[in-house]
Structure formats: C-alpha cells, structure tokens
Motif scaffolding. Structure first.
Motif, PDB file in Angstrom:
ATOM      1  N   TRP A  38       0.834  -1.208   0.000  1.00  0.00           N
ATOM      2  CA  TRP A  38       0.000   0.000   0.000  1.00  0.00           C
ATOM      3  C   TRP A  38       0.865   1.253   0.000  1.00  0.00           C
ATOM      4  O   TRP A  38       0.623   2.198  -0.756  1.00  0.00           O
ATOM      5  CB  TRP A  38      -0.901  -0.051   1.224  1.00  0.00           C
ATOM      6  N   LEU A  39       1.915   1.254   0.822  1.00  0.00           N
ATOM      7  CA  LEU A  39       2.814   2.408   0.908  1.00  0.00           C
ATOM      8  C   LEU A  39       3.606   2.594  -0.387  1.00  0.00           C
ATOM      9  O   LEU A  39       3.759   3.720  -0.882  1.00  0.00           O
ATOM     10  CB  LEU A  39       3.765   2.219   2.094  1.00  0.00           C
ATOM     11  N   PHE A  40       4.101   1.488  -0.950  1.00  0.00           N
ATOM     12  CA  PHE A  40       4.862   1.580  -2.202  1.00  0.00           C
ATOM     13  C   PHE A  40       4.000   2.133  -3.333  1.00  0.00           C
ATOM     14  O   PHE A  40       4.471   2.926  -4.153  1.00  0.00           O
ATOM     15  CB  PHE A  40       5.399   0.202  -2.591  1.00  0.00           C
ATOM     16  N   SER A  41       2.745   1.692  -3.380  1.00  0.00           N
ATOM     17  CA  SER A  41       1.861   2.171  -4.451  1.00  0.00           C
ATOM     18  C   SER A  41       1.600   3.669  -4.331  1.00  0.00           C
ATOM     19  O   SER A  41       1.524   4.384  -5.341  1.00  0.00           O
ATOM     20  CB  SER A  41       0.543   1.400  -4.423  1.00  0.00           C
ATOM     21  N   ILE A  42       1.484   4.156  -3.098  1.00  0.00           N
ATOM     22  CA  ILE A  42       1.290   5.595  -2.892  1.00  0.00           C
ATOM     23  C   ILE A  42       2.489   6.375  -3.415  1.00  0.00           C
ATOM     24  O   ILE A  42       2.342   7.401  -4.089  1.00  0.00           O
ATOM     25  CB  ILE A  42       1.050   5.898  -1.400  1.00  0.00           C
ATOM     26  N   VAL A  43       3.693   5.889  -3.103  1.00  0.00           N
ATOM     27  CA  VAL A  43       4.903   6.580  -3.560  1.00  0.00           C
ATOM     28  C   VAL A  43       4.943   6.644  -5.082  1.00  0.00           C
ATOM     29  O   VAL A  43       5.268   7.686  -5.665  1.00  0.00           O
ATOM     30  CB  VAL A  43       6.154   5.871  -3.005  1.00  0.00           C
ATOM     31  N   VAL A  44       4.578   5.544  -5.728  1.00  0.00           N
ATOM     32  CA  VAL A  44       4.668   5.493  -7.193  1.00  0.00           C
ATOM     33  C   VAL A  44       3.675   6.460  -7.835  1.00  0.00           C
ATOM     34  O   VAL A  44       4.052   7.351  -8.607  1.00  0.00           O
ATOM     35  CB  VAL A  44       4.445   4.051  -7.704  1.00  0.00           C
ATOM     36  N   PHE A  45       2.378   6.291  -7.537  1.00  0.00           N
ATOM     37  CA  PHE A  45       1.408   7.115  -8.268  1.00  0.00           C
ATOM     38  C   PHE A  45       1.407   8.569  -7.792  1.00  0.00           C
ATOM     39  O   PHE A  45       1.147   9.492  -8.576  1.00  0.00           O
ATOM     40  CB  PHE A  45       0.003   6.507  -8.214  1.00  0.00           C
ATOM     41  N   ALA A  46       1.728   8.808  -6.512  1.00  0.00           N
ATOM     42  CA  ALA A  46       1.772  10.194  -6.032  1.00  0.00           C
ATOM     43  C   ALA A  46       2.972  10.939  -6.616  1.00  0.00           C
ATOM     44  O   ALA A  46       2.859  12.124  -6.975  1.00  0.00           O
ATOM     45  CB  ALA A  46       1.825  10.213  -4.512  1.00  0.00           C
ATOM     46  N   THR A  47       4.102  10.254  -6.723  1.00  0.00           N
ATOM     47  CA  THR A  47       5.290  10.899  -7.286  1.00  0.00           C
ATOM     48  C   THR A  47       5.094  11.224  -8.760  1.00  0.00           C
ATOM     49  O   THR A  47       5.455  12.312  -9.228  1.00  0.00           O
ATOM     50  CB  THR A  47       6.521   9.995  -7.104  1.00  0.00           C
ATOM     51  N   ILE A  48       4.501  10.275  -9.497  1.00  0.00           N
ATOM     52  CA  ILE A  48       4.270  10.533 -10.919  1.00  0.00           C
ATOM     53  C   ILE A  48       3.254  11.663 -11.094  1.00  0.00           C
ATOM     54  O   ILE A  48       3.415  12.540 -11.954  1.00  0.00           O
ATOM     55  CB  ILE A  48       3.786   9.252 -11.619  1.00  0.00           C
ATOM     56  N   THR A  49       2.210  11.650 -10.274  1.00  0.00           N
ATOM     57  CA  THR A  49       1.182  12.680 -10.389  1.00  0.00           C
ATOM     58  C   THR A  49       1.730  14.059 -10.054  1.00  0.00           C
ATOM     59  O   THR A  49       1.409  15.061 -10.726  1.00  0.00           O
ATOM     60  CB  THR A  49       0.000  12.355  -9.468  1.00  0.00           C
ATOM     61  N   ALA A  50       2.570  14.139  -9.035  1.00  0.00           N
ATOM     62  CA  ALA A  50       3.063  15.449  -8.579  1.00  0.00           C
ATOM     63  C   ALA A  50       4.260  15.945  -9.393  1.00  0.00           C
ATOM     64  O   ALA A  50       4.347  17.136  -9.702  1.00  0.00           O
ATOM     65  CB  ALA A  50       3.447  15.351  -7.102  1.00  0.00           C
ATOM     66  N   GLU A  51       5.176  15.033  -9.747  1.00  0.00           N
ATOM     67  CA  GLU A  51       6.420  15.473 -10.388  1.00  0.00           C
ATOM     68  C   GLU A  51       6.714  14.739 -11.690  1.00  0.00           C
ATOM     69  O   GLU A  51       7.793  14.906 -12.259  1.00  0.00           O
ATOM     70  CB  GLU A  51       7.597  15.267  -9.425  1.00  0.00           C
ATOM     71  N   GLY A  52       5.781  13.928 -12.140  1.00  0.00           N
ATOM     72  CA  GLY A  52       6.074  13.111 -13.310  1.00  0.00           C
ATOM     73  C   GLY A  52       5.977  13.827 -14.636  1.00  0.00           C
ATOM     74  O   GLY A  52       6.510  13.333 -15.638  1.00  0.00           O
ATOM     75  N   TYR A  53       5.311  14.961 -14.666  1.00  0.00           N
ATOM     76  CA  TYR A  53       5.159  15.707 -15.919  1.00  0.00           C
ATOM     77  C   TYR A  53       5.920  17.021 -15.795  1.00  0.00           C
ATOM     78  O   TYR A  53       5.676  17.806 -14.881  1.00  0.00           O
ATOM     79  CB  TYR A  53       3.682  15.972 -16.209  1.00  0.00           C
ATOM     80  N   VAL A  54       6.840  17.241 -16.720  1.00  0.00           N
ATOM     81  CA  VAL A  54       7.727  18.412 -16.653  1.00  0.00           C
ATOM     82  C   VAL A  54       7.657  19.172 -17.973  1.00  0.00           C
ATOM     83  O   VAL A  54       7.341  18.616 -19.033  1.00  0.00           O
ATOM     84  CB  VAL A  54       9.176  17.993 -16.356  1.00  0.00           C
ATOM     85  N   ASN A  55       7.959  20.445 -17.902  1.00  0.00           N
ATOM     86  CA  ASN A  55       8.031  21.299 -19.087  1.00  0.00           C
ATOM     87  C   ASN A  55       9.480  21.380 -19.554  1.00  0.00           C
ATOM     88  O   ASN A  55      10.378  21.656 -18.748  1.00  0.00           O
ATOM     89  CB  ASN A  55       7.514  22.709 -18.780  1.00  0.00           C
ATOM     90  N   THR A  56       9.682  21.113 -20.809  1.00  0.00           N
ATOM     91  CA  THR A  56      11.027  21.200 -21.375  1.00  0.00           C
ATOM     92  C   THR A  56      11.242  22.576 -21.997  1.00  0.00           C
ATOM     93  O   THR A  56      10.303  23.364 -22.158  1.00  0.00           O
ATOM     94  CB  THR A  56      11.235  20.115 -22.436  1.00  0.00           C
ATOM     95  N   ALA A  57      12.487  22.845 -22.376  1.00  0.00           N
ATOM     96  CA  ALA A  57      12.806  24.153 -22.957  1.00  0.00           C
ATOM     97  C   ALA A  57      12.225  24.320 -24.349  1.00  0.00           C
ATOM     98  O   ALA A  57      11.957  25.440 -24.796  1.00  0.00           O
ATOM     99  CB  ALA A  57      14.326  24.337 -22.991  1.00  0.00           C
ATOM    100  N   THR A  58      12.041  23.207 -25.029  1.00  0.00           N
ATOM    101  CA  THR A  58      11.561  23.281 -26.413  1.00  0.00           C
ATOM    102  C   THR A  58      10.049  23.102 -26.533  1.00  0.00           C
ATOM    103  O   THR A  58       9.481  23.419 -27.579  1.00  0.00           O
ATOM    104  CB  THR A  58      12.256  22.212 -27.272  1.00  0.00           C
TER     105      THR A  58
END
Length: 221
Positions: free
Chosen positions: A33-53
């Motif tokens: 349960w804890l591992f799953s929270i780390v995975v989906f919460a991390t991707i949701t919060a920091e998984g999408y980034v803006n690139t320079a281009t």
C-alpha cells in the motif's frame, strides 16, 4: 463439519488486532500500500515536466505519457486492492462458509500474481525509458518511482506466495476431513459386531444316512 478452513478457524473467534497486525500478510499489504502511494503520487506530482523546447508538460520518462499513465493506473489499483484485502483479512476469521473463504483466497492469489507481473512490466518499462531520457529535471523522482516499482514486485510476489500457501492448506484440510465413502477403497470394512458366530457350513449332528424308499429304520437308543 470442518473445524478450520484456509488457514483460520471457522467463525466465532474474537478479532485480535495485535495478532492481525503481526501477520506477515498484513505487513506485506501495508508495505505494498505504501509503495503504491509513492509510485502514483510521485508521478502525479512530479512526473510531468516542461522542457525548454515544448510548452506542454511531458512525462519525465523519455516524454512517454503512456508510461506515466501506466504507472499511475497500476499504483492506484494496487492502493485500492490493498485496502480491500486488508479489510477481508480482518473479517476472514468471522466467515463461517468455507466456499466464501475459498473465493477470497483464490481472488487474493490471482490478483497478487497478476500485480506481481504488472509491477514487473512497470519496472522494466520505466527503467528502460529512464535510461534513454536526456533531460534529468526530475531525476530523484524518476529514480524513486523505478525503485519503489521494484520493491512492489517483491512485496506482491511474497503476497502471492502466502496466498498460495493458504490455498494449499485449505485444500489439504478439506481432503483430510472429508472423504467420500463410496469412492474410498482404502478404508477397511469394520469388523463384525458379534464374534464367535458361525463362519461356514456346519454338518448336521445326525449322520447322513441314505434311506431306501419304503424301508423302515427303527430308532437307535
């Protein structure tokens, strides 16, 4: 009537929280349960980034949005499944129907085995994409997702092992406590209730004398 089924005594026992919390399955479910929270919460919060281009945010794993969606989906479903199975584990000793217990154990075994495989796919996919990623804006977050995906493989594999052991235990108990007399050819017939009875044909106490028709034989005294 069976006294136990699939690893626990049949209904009637009081819920022991301390014993429940110390069970290996309970600990593994909490870790999963804890591992799953780390995975989906991390991707949701920091998984999408803006690139320079590009102005639009892309997945941190080599700009593959499908990989991030896959990780979030697997993590959320694993989170919900852990909650459901924890509740079922707590309620399991109160279930008196052996068939219902069997369905729960089989469901646990199938789901745990499937999620072990899906977490393995998730780990291989994300690790491969991360090795090809050139922009390391969210390097720590990506490595955390990959690491906890691997930890999830181990925890769900152990849950599969314990579920299989509980299933085999239930099958063994059922085979030992129930045996169809019509198909059981190994159990000997019970001994006769009255001993000392006649075991065969006994000869008449009178001598077998062949008499001729019409001949009178006087009795011997």
């Amino acid at each position: 009537m069976q006294s136990s089924a699939y690893g626990a005594s049949l209904a009637g026992g009081a819920f022991d929280f301390e014993r429940f919390a110390k069970q290996p399955q309970t600990i593994l479910r909490f870790l999963s349960w804890l591992f799953s929270i780390v995975v989906f919460a991390t991707i949701t919060a920091e998984g999408y980034v803006n690139t320079a281009t590009e102005a639009e945010a892309k997945c941190m794993f080599n700009k593959n949005d499908s990989a991030c969606s896959y990780g979030v989906g697997i993590g959320v479903l694993a989170f919900l499944a852990c909650v459901v199975f924890l509740i079922l584990d707590a309620y399991f000793p109160q279930i008196s129907n052996a068939k219902e217990r069997k369905f729960i154990v089989i469901g646990d075994l199938v789901f745990s085995g499937a999620w072990t495989f899906l977490w393995f796919v998730c780990f291989c996919l994300l690790a491969n994409l991360w090795s090809k990623t050139t922009d390391s804006v969210s390097g720590d977050a990506a490595r955390a997702v990959v690491a906890f995906s691997f930890f999830s493989i181990v925890s769900w594999a152990l849950l599969s092992y314990f579920a299989y052991g509980r299933y085999r235990q239930g099958v063994s108990e059922f085979e030992q406590e129930y045996r169809d007399p019509a198909s059981d050819h190994t159990t000997p017939y019970p001994p006769a209730q009255f001993g000392g009875g006649p075991t065969g044909y006994q000869q008449s106490p009178y001598p077998n004398r062949q008499e001729q028709p019409g001949e009178y034989q006087p009795p011997s005294y």
